[in-house]
Enzyme design. Structure first.
Site, PDB file in Angstrom:
ATOM      1  N   GLU A  83      10.258 -15.030   6.510  1.00 31.02           N
ATOM      2  CA  GLU A  83       8.946 -15.670   6.591  1.00 31.02           C
ATOM      3  C   GLU A  83       8.143 -15.346   5.342  1.00 31.02           C
ATOM      4  O   GLU A  83       6.951 -15.634   5.266  1.00 31.02           O
ATOM      5  CB  GLU A  83       8.208 -15.248   7.850  1.00 31.02           C
ATOM      6  CG  GLU A  83       8.021 -13.751   8.005  1.00 31.02           C
ATOM      7  CD  GLU A  83       7.228 -13.401   9.250  1.00 31.02           C
ATOM      8  OE1 GLU A  83       6.070 -13.833   9.347  1.00 31.02           O
ATOM      9  OE2 GLU A  83       7.764 -12.683  10.118  1.00 31.02           O
ATOM     10  N   CYS A 115       9.112 -13.652  12.780  1.00 30.45           N
ATOM     11  CA  CYS A 115      10.135 -12.601  12.814  1.00 30.45           C
ATOM     12  C   CYS A 115      11.416 -13.025  13.535  1.00 30.45           C
ATOM     13  O   CYS A 115      12.381 -12.267  13.576  1.00 30.45           O
ATOM     14  CB  CYS A 115       9.570 -11.329  13.450  1.00 30.45           C
ATOM     15  SG  CYS A 115       8.127 -10.701  12.592  1.00 30.45           S
ATOM     16  N   THR A 158       0.954  -1.031   9.927  1.00 28.00           N
ATOM     17  CA  THR A 158       2.155  -1.664  10.485  1.00 28.00           C
ATOM     18  C   THR A 158       2.827  -2.574   9.448  1.00 28.00           C
ATOM     19  O   THR A 158       3.500  -3.529   9.797  1.00 28.00           O
ATOM     20  CB  THR A 158       1.826  -2.463  11.773  1.00 28.00           C
ATOM     21  OG1 THR A 158       0.918  -3.533  11.455  1.00 28.00           O
ATOM     22  CG2 THR A 158       1.185  -1.587  12.825  1.00 28.00           C
ATOM     23  N   HIS A 250      12.419  -6.127  19.108  1.00 31.39           N
ATOM     24  CA  HIS A 250      11.703  -6.377  17.853  1.00 31.39           C
ATOM     25  C   HIS A 250      10.558  -5.366  17.773  1.00 31.39           C
ATOM     26  O   HIS A 250       9.831  -5.170  18.750  1.00 31.39           O
ATOM     27  CB  HIS A 250      11.149  -7.807  17.828  1.00 31.39           C
ATOM     28  CG  HIS A 250      10.178  -8.039  16.727  1.00 31.39           C
ATOM     29  ND1 HIS A 250      10.513  -7.836  15.414  1.00 31.39           N
ATOM     30  CD2 HIS A 250       8.865  -8.409  16.732  1.00 31.39           C
ATOM     31  CE1 HIS A 250       9.461  -8.087  14.655  1.00 31.39           C
ATOM     32  NE2 HIS A 250       8.449  -8.433  15.427  1.00 31.39           N
TER      33      HIS A 250
END
Ligand code: COA
Length: 417
Positions: A83, A115, A158, A250
């Site tokens: 992405e 993702c 993150t 994930h």
């Protein structure tokens, strides 16, 4: 008996620099436990401009092919899930194809859905082989991304960057995927997106957690129904999710995996007509998480979110830590792409998994990194994408690296060594 299809070999590429999360928390005036416990992060990879998505993808692919022992003339398909591509038209896969000098007679393209893009590639490759269209050939699927939310944003702790390349083949040495046994879930939501022309993602983080939990419920239930129908797991006698030796989720941040696992157990309990008692279940889920999920989080905690590769980073870390004791056991995998689409699937750890994952040299790749200070990280984060490059470091571990070195005649240029 139908031939097994799945992940035969794996290659990992990560930036050579990282920051310590306690140091980042202190610099932001935040209690370090929020990052280390609340988000579950220890370290975060920092990509400099030369380490773009193409450079990381090509290095991971080179490593996966070397570890696979497979003649590259057998490749018939190359898919990059990303992405954070580098061009509106030319796929990252095309750059990788050229940089590695792969055969001309093959199909080469990118897949995109936040993702989930890497899993879209894995599923296309597995189904290409299962359909017979592969005609004995193998596929290379690369998940490569650079996760950027920006300095001093809630998403800052993150971030991360890296690539995981997977060789998908018959008789796989790492993980035989349960072909046709999966559950999917999709909704049109704005939990995370990146408008054209922007390097930093927009994210409604707390809403995204809710979207993820909603998706995992539907996807898990779809997988569970098919797994029971095919006789992969028993329909009665305990929670279905407990029939899975391990689960890889994930991981936008490590703590998300725990929330997801609690949700999966809640689906099992409620669908069996058992009451959901949050306090009782919290304690049970903590124990289950420790055994079934935590072993897959070691690498994620040291690299951060790598978007498409995040699930496969979890799988790599799990196999690196425990492959020897998981041979013949089934593990669950959940892939989530904001926006959103998702898929829950499963696979069985192959007899040669310990030897095969050792060929990925994961500990060596981690050990070669350099820890940088927060001011140095902040300097790198605001560099323009075409910033002049710092010289190649002299250490031997960089052999085989690729780097983006600039644009000439509107064409991106790469160096390799
Ligand atoms: N000690 C221990 N834990 C602490 C703490 C402390 N001192 N302070 C806070 N925490 C915990 C919170 O309780 C919370 O845990 P919980 O969710 O289990 O309750 C966690 O740390 C995070 O705190 P929170 O206040 O929710 O953080 P935030 O508002 O700064 O945002 C995210 C956190 C994850 C939402 C944000 O970083 C984000 O948006 N990241 C991007 C996520 C993403 O990529 N999503 C899209 C792809 S799926």
């Amino acid at each position: 008996m139908q031939a097994q299809i799945g992940i035969h070999a794996l290659g990992l590429a990560i930036p050579r620099r990282y920051v310590d999360m306690e140091a980042l928390a202190r610099a932001r005036g935040v209690e370090p436990a929020k990052y280390t416990q609340g988000l579950g992060a220890r370290e975060m990879a920092v990509a400099e401009p030369g380490e773009d998505t193409v450079a990381l993808a090509a290095l991971a692919a080179r490593r996966a092919l070397a570890a696979s022992g497979i003649d590259r003339e057998r490749l018939g398909l190359l898919i990059v899930g990303t992405e954070t591509g580098v061009d509106h038209s030319k796929p990252v896969a095309s750059f990788v194809h050229g940089l590695l000098g792969l055969p001309q007679a093959m199909r080469v393209y990118d897949t995109q859905h936040a993702c989930y893009g890497g899993t879209a590639g894995v599923m296309a490759a597995v189904e290409w082989i299962a359909s017979g269209a592969a005609d004995g050939r193998v596929a290379l699927v690369i998940c490569a991304d650079i996760a950027r939310y920006g300095l001093r944003t809630p998403g800052e702790p993150t971030q991360g960057a890296g690539a995981v390349a997977l060789v998908i083949a018959n008789d796989p040495a790492l993980l035989a995927i349960d072909v046709g046994v999966s559950g999917a879930a999709s909704s049109h939501v704005h939990d995370f997106w990146r408008p054209l022309g922007r390097r930093e993602a927009q994210v409604d983080g707390h809403y995204s957690v809710q979207c993820y939990l909603d998706a995992v419920s539907t996807a898990y239930r779809g997988w569970r129904r098919r797994a029971i129908d095919r006789g992969l797991i028993a329909a009665t006698g305990g929670l279905a999710s407990e029939r899975l030796a391990r689960l890889c989720y994930h991981v936008p941040f490590c703590r998300m995996a725990r929330k997801a696992h609690v949700q999966v157990r809640r689906c099992d309990l409620e669908d069996a007509g058992a009451p959901w008692e949050a306090e009782v279940e919290d304690a049970a889920a903590l124990v289950a998480h420790g055994v079934q999920v935590e072993p897959s989080l070691g690498l994620c905690a040291r690299i951060g979110n790598i978007y498409t590769g995040s699930l496969y980073l979890g799988l790599a870390g799990l196999l690196d830590a425990q492959a020897g004791s998981l041979v013949g056991q089934r593990i669950g995998l959940f892939s989530y792409g904001s926006g959103c689409t998702s898929e829950f699937f499963s696979g069985v750890v192959a007899p040669d998994a310990a030897a095969q994952i050792a060929a990925a040299n994961i500990a060596e790749i981690l050990a070669a990194r350099e820890r940088i200070t927060i001011p140095e990280y902040e300097r790198i984060m605001v560099l323009p994408p075409t910033a002049p490059l710092v010289p190649w470091p002299s250490n031997a571990s960089d052999a085989g690296d690729f780097r983006f070195v600039g644009v000439s005649n509107h064409q991106r240029q790469y160096a390799g060594r």
